[in-house]
Design a protein around this motif. Sequence first.
Motif, PDB file in Angstrom:
ATOM      1  N   GLU A 125       0.815  -1.213   0.000  1.00 47.59           N
ATOM      2  CA  GLU A 125       0.000   0.000   0.000  1.00 47.59           C
ATOM      3  C   GLU A 125       0.853   1.269   0.000  1.00 47.59           C
ATOM      4  O   GLU A 125       0.413   2.319  -0.459  1.00 47.59           O
ATOM      5  N   ALA A 126       2.086   1.172   0.498  1.00 44.76           N
ATOM      6  CA  ALA A 126       3.001   2.314   0.533  1.00 44.76           C
ATOM      7  C   ALA A 126       3.774   2.485  -0.780  1.00 44.76           C
ATOM      8  O   ALA A 126       4.543   3.431  -0.914  1.00 44.76           O
ATOM      9  N   GLY A 127       3.597   1.568  -1.725  1.00 43.61           N
ATOM     10  CA  GLY A 127       4.255   1.697  -3.023  1.00 43.61           C
ATOM     11  C   GLY A 127       5.453   0.811  -3.240  1.00 43.61           C
ATOM     12  O   GLY A 127       6.103   0.907  -4.281  1.00 43.61           O
ATOM     13  N   VAL A 128       5.787  -0.062  -2.293  1.00 39.94           N
ATOM     14  CA  VAL A 128       6.852  -1.036  -2.515  1.00 39.94           C
ATOM     15  C   VAL A 128       6.306  -2.068  -3.504  1.00 39.94           C
ATOM     16  O   VAL A 128       5.211  -2.608  -3.302  1.00 39.94           O
ATOM     17  N   VAL A 129       7.040  -2.327  -4.565  1.00 41.75           N
ATOM     18  CA  VAL A 129       6.609  -3.302  -5.562  1.00 41.75           C
ATOM     19  C   VAL A 129       6.857  -4.699  -5.007  1.00 41.75           C
ATOM     20  O   VAL A 129       7.976  -5.031  -4.613  1.00 41.75           O
ATOM     21  N   LEU A 130       5.809  -5.507  -4.953  1.00 35.74           N
ATOM     22  CA  LEU A 130       5.912  -6.897  -4.493  1.00 35.74           C
ATOM     23  C   LEU A 130       5.997  -7.787  -5.717  1.00 35.74           C
ATOM     24  O   LEU A 130       5.211  -7.636  -6.656  1.00 35.74           O
ATOM     25  N   SER A 131       6.924  -8.718  -5.696  1.00 37.66           N
ATOM     26  CA  SER A 131       7.128  -9.566  -6.852  1.00 37.66           C
ATOM     27  C   SER A 131       7.725 -10.885  -6.403  1.00 37.66           C
ATOM     28  O   SER A 131       8.071 -11.069  -5.244  1.00 37.66           O
ATOM     29  N   GLY A 132       7.849 -11.781  -7.359  1.00 39.05           N
ATOM     30  CA  GLY A 132       8.468 -13.060  -7.069  1.00 39.05           C
ATOM     31  C   GLY A 132       8.129 -14.094  -8.116  1.00 39.05           C
ATOM     32  O   GLY A 132       7.363 -13.840  -9.044  1.00 39.05           O
ATOM     33  N   VAL A 133       8.695 -15.247  -7.928  1.00 43.46           N
ATOM     34  CA  VAL A 133       8.577 -16.328  -8.894  1.00 43.46           C
ATOM     35  C   VAL A 133       7.958 -17.550  -8.218  1.00 43.46           C
ATOM     36  O   VAL A 133       8.285 -17.857  -7.070  1.00 43.46           O
ATOM     37  N   SER A 134       7.041 -18.218  -8.908  1.00 41.81           N
ATOM     38  CA  SER A 134       6.425 -19.456  -8.447  1.00 41.81           C
ATOM     39  C   SER A 134       5.723 -19.240  -7.108  1.00 41.81           C
ATOM     40  O   SER A 134       4.750 -18.501  -7.045  1.00 41.81           O
ATOM     41  N   ALA A 135       6.202 -19.839  -6.016  1.00 41.07           N
ATOM     42  CA  ALA A 135       5.578 -19.602  -4.709  1.00 41.07           C
ATOM     43  C   ALA A 135       5.596 -18.113  -4.372  1.00 41.07           C
ATOM     44  O   ALA A 135       4.680 -17.586  -3.751  1.00 41.07           O
ATOM     45  N   GLY A 136       6.648 -17.421  -4.818  1.00 41.45           N
ATOM     46  CA  GLY A 136       6.771 -15.989  -4.602  1.00 41.45           C
ATOM     47  C   GLY A 136       5.837 -15.171  -5.465  1.00 41.45           C
ATOM     48  O   GLY A 136       5.736 -13.956  -5.309  1.00 41.45           O
ATOM     49  N   SER A 137       5.148 -15.830  -6.352  1.00 43.54           N
ATOM     50  CA  SER A 137       4.114 -15.208  -7.174  1.00 43.54           C
ATOM     51  C   SER A 137       2.732 -15.597  -6.662  1.00 43.54           C
ATOM     52  O   SER A 137       1.858 -14.754  -6.489  1.00 43.54           O
ATOM     53  N   LEU A 138       2.561 -16.871  -6.377  1.00 37.91           N
ATOM     54  CA  LEU A 138       1.275 -17.407  -5.904  1.00 37.91           C
ATOM     55  C   LEU A 138       0.857 -16.799  -4.571  1.00 37.91           C
ATOM     56  O   LEU A 138      -0.329 -16.568  -4.326  1.00 37.91           O
ATOM     57  N   CYS A 139       1.809 -16.507  -3.711  1.00 38.63           N
ATOM     58  CA  CYS A 139       1.506 -16.059  -2.346  1.00 38.63           C
ATOM     59  C   CYS A 139       0.632 -14.808  -2.302  1.00 38.63           C
ATOM     60  O   CYS A 139      -0.162 -14.641  -1.378  1.00 38.63           O
ATOM     61  N   TRP A 140       0.736 -13.924  -3.279  1.00 36.21           N
ATOM     62  CA  TRP A 140      -0.001 -12.651  -3.269  1.00 36.21           C
ATOM     63  C   TRP A 140      -1.484 -12.852  -3.580  1.00 36.21           C
ATOM     64  O   TRP A 140      -2.298 -11.981  -3.288  1.00 36.21           O
ATOM     65  N   PHE A 141      -1.851 -13.983  -4.176  1.00 31.75           N
ATOM     66  CA  PHE A 141      -3.228 -14.262  -4.574  1.00 31.75           C
ATOM     67  C   PHE A 141      -4.015 -14.893  -3.426  1.00 31.75           C
ATOM     68  O   PHE A 141      -3.446 -15.378  -2.453  1.00 31.75           O
ATOM     69  N   GLN A 142      -5.320 -14.935  -3.578  1.00 35.94           N
ATOM     70  CA  GLN A 142      -6.180 -15.641  -2.624  1.00 35.94           C
ATOM     71  C   GLN A 142      -5.859 -17.125  -2.625  1.00 35.94           C
ATOM     72  O   GLN A 142      -5.890 -17.772  -1.593  1.00 35.94           O
ATOM     73  N   GLY A 143      -5.551 -17.647  -3.798  1.00 32.88           N
ATOM     74  CA  GLY A 143      -5.226 -19.066  -3.882  1.00 32.88           C
ATOM     75  C   GLY A 143      -4.817 -19.445  -5.282  1.00 32.88           C
ATOM     76  O   GLY A 143      -4.740 -18.615  -6.176  1.00 32.88           O
ATOM     77  N   GLY A 144      -4.561 -20.721  -5.458  1.00 32.25           N
ATOM     78  CA  GLY A 144      -4.148 -21.268  -6.742  1.00 32.25           C
ATOM     79  C   GLY A 144      -3.734 -22.710  -6.543  1.00 32.25           C
ATOM     80  O   GLY A 144      -3.983 -23.298  -5.489  1.00 32.25           O
ATOM     81  N   THR A 145      -3.100 -23.276  -7.546  1.00 31.96           N
ATOM     82  CA  THR A 145      -2.650 -24.661  -7.436  1.00 31.96           C
ATOM     83  C   THR A 145      -1.169 -24.694  -7.086  1.00 31.96           C
ATOM     84  O   THR A 145      -0.401 -23.828  -7.497  1.00 31.96           O
ATOM     85  N   THR A 146      -0.798 -25.714  -6.327  1.00 30.37           N
ATOM     86  CA  THR A 146       0.583 -25.829  -5.860  1.00 30.37           C
ATOM     87  C   THR A 146       0.958 -27.289  -5.678  1.00 30.37           C
ATOM     88  O   THR A 146       0.099 -28.148  -5.469  1.00 30.37           O
ATOM     89  N   ASP A 147       2.259 -27.534  -5.719  1.00 28.29           N
ATOM     90  CA  ASP A 147       2.779 -28.858  -5.377  1.00 28.29           C
ATOM     91  C   ASP A 147       3.412 -28.821  -3.983  1.00 28.29           C
ATOM     92  O   ASP A 147       4.181 -29.702  -3.620  1.00 28.29           O
ATOM     93  N   SER A 148       3.067 -27.821  -3.187  1.00 27.43           N
ATOM     94  CA  SER A 148       3.629 -27.669  -1.836  1.00 27.43           C
ATOM     95  C   SER A 148       3.304 -28.844  -0.919  1.00 27.43           C
ATOM     96  O   SER A 148       4.025 -29.080   0.049  1.00 27.43           O
ATOM     97  N   PHE A 149       2.236 -29.558  -1.201  1.00 32.24           N
ATOM     98  CA  PHE A 149       1.773 -30.634  -0.316  1.00 32.24           C
ATOM     99  C   PHE A 149       2.203 -32.021  -0.795  1.00 32.24           C
ATOM    100  O   PHE A 149       1.952 -33.008  -0.122  1.00 32.24           O
ATOM    101  N   GLY A 150       2.817 -32.095  -1.964  1.00 31.31           N
ATOM    102  CA  GLY A 150       3.234 -33.366  -2.540  1.00 31.31           C
ATOM    103  C   GLY A 150       3.271 -33.269  -4.051  1.00 31.31           C
ATOM    104  O   GLY A 150       2.991 -32.214  -4.615  1.00 31.31           O
ATOM    105  N   PRO A 151       3.582 -34.384  -4.742  1.00 34.62           N
ATOM    106  CA  PRO A 151       3.770 -34.330  -6.193  1.00 34.62           C
ATOM    107  C   PRO A 151       2.496 -34.038  -6.990  1.00 34.62           C
ATOM    108  O   PRO A 151       2.571 -33.556  -8.107  1.00 34.62           O
TER     109      PRO A 151
END
Length: 163
Positions: A125-151
């Motif tokens: 909210e202060a203007g810092v750009v948040l970014s990232g790759v894979s988990a670092g991208s998914l984390c900003w969303f409400q949800g999505g699909t992941t292999d964090s729990f297994g294959p």
Amino acid sequence: MTATEPTILATSGGHRVGDRTRVLFGPLVHHAVELARVEGRRPRVMYVGTAIGDAEHFASRMSEAARVAGFDLTPLHLFPMPNVEDVEGAVLEQDVVWVMGGSAANLLAVWRVHGLDAVFRRAWEAGVVLSGVSAGSLCWFQGGTTDSFGPELRALTDGLGYL
């Protein structure tokens, strides 16, 4: 200067193998810095490797990539404890927060224990750009699909919900 509005750059890339270094920042990291509208000084980028357990060897490679790119890099480690005394202050001083991939589920759990879910929202909210790759991208969303729990891919439904 910070971004003119809350900005998240959710990616599937960001770094590549260098000619003389293990890792170089690719166009997506440079784009995140451009979105931050930094002028007259070196861009400040925070590298967050929580999703890979704060692997020190990779933080070192990201520091080298930042040096080559002309960025000042601050790694934020949470294992075994935060490496900075004032986590919120350190985050708010950045132009870009770049989050590494790995386990999105583990990343979110550790961030919540340390209150980073709220800190990153304030930074965004202060203007810092948040970014990232894979988990670092998914984390900003409400949800999505992941292999964090297994294959097998499964739903992650408790993301930060900024998007």
